[in-house]
Design an enzyme around this catalytic site. Structure first.
Site, PDB file in Angstrom:
ATOM      1  N   ASP A   1       0.846  -1.193   0.000  1.00 17.08           N
ATOM      2  CA  ASP A   1       0.000   0.000   0.000  1.00 17.08           C
ATOM      3  C   ASP A   1       0.887   1.250   0.000  1.00 17.08           C
ATOM      4  O   ASP A   1       1.884   1.328   0.718  1.00 17.08           O
ATOM      5  CB  ASP A   1      -0.913  -0.009   1.227  1.00 17.08           C
ATOM      6  CG  ASP A   1      -2.075   0.966   1.097  1.00 17.08           C
ATOM      7  OD1 ASP A   1      -3.231   0.515   1.040  1.00 17.08           O
ATOM      8  OD2 ASP A   1      -1.811   2.191   1.064  1.00 17.08           O
TER       9      ASP A   1
ATOM     10  N   HIS B   1     -10.356  -5.350  -3.102  1.00 15.06           N
ATOM     11  CA  HIS B   1      -8.995  -5.517  -2.557  1.00 15.06           C
ATOM     12  C   HIS B   1      -9.061  -5.946  -1.107  1.00 15.06           C
ATOM     13  O   HIS B   1      -9.908  -5.483  -0.350  1.00 15.06           O
ATOM     14  CB  HIS B   1      -8.166  -4.244  -2.702  1.00 15.06           C
ATOM     15  CG  HIS B   1      -8.840  -2.989  -2.246  1.00 15.06           C
ATOM     16  ND1 HIS B   1      -9.834  -2.372  -2.977  1.00 15.06           N
ATOM     17  CD2 HIS B   1      -8.687  -2.250  -1.124  1.00 15.06           C
ATOM     18  CE1 HIS B   1     -10.250  -1.294  -2.336  1.00 15.06           C
ATOM     19  NE2 HIS B   1      -9.577  -1.197  -1.197  1.00 15.06           N
TER      20      HIS B   1
ATOM     21  N   GLY C   1     -15.907   2.380   3.841  1.00 16.37           N
ATOM     22  CA  GLY C   1     -14.665   3.128   3.648  1.00 16.37           C
ATOM     23  C   GLY C   1     -13.911   2.753   2.396  1.00 16.37           C
ATOM     24  O   GLY C   1     -12.714   3.054   2.267  1.00 16.37           O
ATOM     25  N   GLN C   2     -14.581   2.108   1.438  1.00 20.61           N
ATOM     26  CA  GLN C   2     -13.917   1.728   0.197  1.00 20.61           C
ATOM     27  C   GLN C   2     -13.681   2.966  -0.672  1.00 20.61           C
ATOM     28  O   GLN C   2     -14.623   3.720  -0.944  1.00 20.61           O
ATOM     29  CB  GLN C   2     -14.759   0.702  -0.566  1.00 20.61           C
ATOM     30  CG  GLN C   2     -14.083   0.201  -1.836  1.00 20.61           C
ATOM     31  CD  GLN C   2     -14.849  -0.917  -2.521  1.00 20.61           C
ATOM     32  OE1 GLN C   2     -15.948  -1.303  -2.089  1.00 20.61           O
ATOM     33  NE2 GLN C   2     -14.279  -1.452  -3.586  1.00 20.61           N
TER      34      GLN C   2
ATOM     35  N   ASN D   1     -12.802  -3.374   2.851  1.00 19.84           N
ATOM     36  CA  ASN D   1     -13.750  -2.273   2.938  1.00 19.84           C
ATOM     37  C   ASN D   1     -14.711  -2.372   1.758  1.00 19.84           C
ATOM     38  O   ASN D   1     -14.271  -2.570   0.617  1.00 19.84           O
ATOM     39  CB  ASN D   1     -13.012  -0.930   2.925  1.00 19.84           C
ATOM     40  CG  ASN D   1     -12.100  -0.768   4.136  1.00 19.84           C
ATOM     41  OD1 ASN D   1     -12.412  -1.230   5.221  1.00 19.84           O
ATOM     42  ND2 ASN D   1     -10.951  -0.122   3.931  1.00 19.84           N
TER      43      ASN D   1
ATOM     44  N   HIS E   1      -6.910  -5.926   2.321  1.00 23.74           N
ATOM     45  CA  HIS E   1      -5.770  -5.341   3.026  1.00 23.74           C
ATOM     46  C   HIS E   1      -5.176  -6.425   3.932  1.00 23.74           C
ATOM     47  O   HIS E   1      -5.895  -7.020   4.753  1.00 23.74           O
ATOM     48  CB  HIS E   1      -6.207  -4.187   3.920  1.00 23.74           C
ATOM     49  CG  HIS E   1      -6.798  -3.001   3.220  1.00 23.74           C
ATOM     50  ND1 HIS E   1      -6.094  -1.839   2.996  1.00 23.74           N
ATOM     51  CD2 HIS E   1      -8.039  -2.785   2.716  1.00 23.74           C
ATOM     52  CE1 HIS E   1      -6.880  -0.956   2.400  1.00 23.74           C
ATOM     53  NE2 HIS E   1      -8.066  -1.507   2.215  1.00 23.74           N
TER      54      HIS E   1
END
Ligand code: 5GP
Length: 113
Positions: free
Chosen positions: A29, A99, A92-93, A86, A101
């Site tokens: 990230d 994806h 909170g995407q 998310n 995390h």
């Protein structure tokens, strides 16, 4: 329009890639929230868990195994780690490409913000 993650898959923008196979790509990230923060994304342009189709179960199953192996390779397995997806605005995407995390290297608190 192509998302930033599609551009990473297509090598239009650079990323610190830690794993690639036919199904998925994993890279660090750009704004890490833990000492180790990796994103695992399908190569197929799935928008989110909400849009995941029944016939795409094998893709996310494969990604779970990749996350397990990456956690071992990156030294997270013994101490533990967190996997977050998310989904949508309240989740909170911010990037409309599914994806996972993978976060580790420090203790995590609960509940999340
Ligand atoms: P979300 O908030 O959608 O769950 O997570 C998106 C993640 O993508 C964020 O953690 C953000 O830092 C990361 N990100 C956004 N743009 C880029 C980029 O261009 N490169 C990389 N490596 N990560 C990105």
């Amino acid at each position: 329009m192509s998302t930033i993650f599609q551009k990473i898959i297509d090598r239009e923008i650079p990323a610190d890639i830690v794993h690639e196979d036919d199904v998925c790509l994993a890279f660090r990230d750009v704004n890490p929230q833990a000492p180790t923060h990796v994103l695992v994304i399908p190569k197929r342009p799935i928008v989110s868990l909400e849009t995941l189709a029944d016939d795409e179960a094998a893709i996310v199953g494969h990604m779970a195994l990749v996350i397990r192996d990456l956690a071992r390779q990156l030294g997270l397995a013994e101490g533990g780690y967190r996997v977050v997806v998310n989904c949508g605005a309240d989740g909170g995407q911010t990037v409309d490409h599914l994806h996972y995390h993978l976060l580790g290297g420090r203790p995590m608190s609960w509940p999340p913000g």
